[in-house]
Design a protein around this motif. Structure first.
Motif: not given
Length: 107
Positions: A7-8, A12-15, A103-104, A107
């Motif tokens: 799921e992740n 990264h973060n889902v934007t 995704l952004d 990081a």
């Protein structure tokens, strides 16, 4: 493009969640391949002709899913899964599906 069954994506973060995406492929072995596979099934064990058919179909389904996700504006597909079935005893259907997301940067 990142394609994952999770799921992740670490780092990264889902934007944005764009929506469901899929790729479908229907394949058939030729007559020669079916005869060879039928003869091998008498002895038992793996049938390489059908293994290759399914592997190729899965790769092709993923490629189509990625193309669809790209058109939708995604840069990743999360929760990717496969589904498959038989059509008319001579064809194999494979579907790759998941959720197209943006995704952004890492990081």
């Amino acid at each position: 493009m990142i394609v994952t069954t999770t799921e992740n994506v670490p780092g990264h973060n889902v934007t944005a969640v764009i929506g469901q995406v899929f790729g479908v492929v229907v394949r058939s072995r030729g007559l020669g391949g079916n005869i060879t596979a039928s003869l091998r099934s008498i002895v038992g064990g793996e049938i390489p002709e059908y293994t290759k058919l399914v592997e190729d179909a899965r790769r092709h389904a993923i490629d189509r899913m990625i193309q669809n996700a790209t058109v939708m504006g995604a840069n990743a597909v999360v929760m990717m899964r496969f589904d498959s079935g038989e059509i008319a005893q001579a064809m194999n259907e494979v579907v790759a599906y998941g959720t197209a997301v943006v995704l952004d940067p890492p990081a």
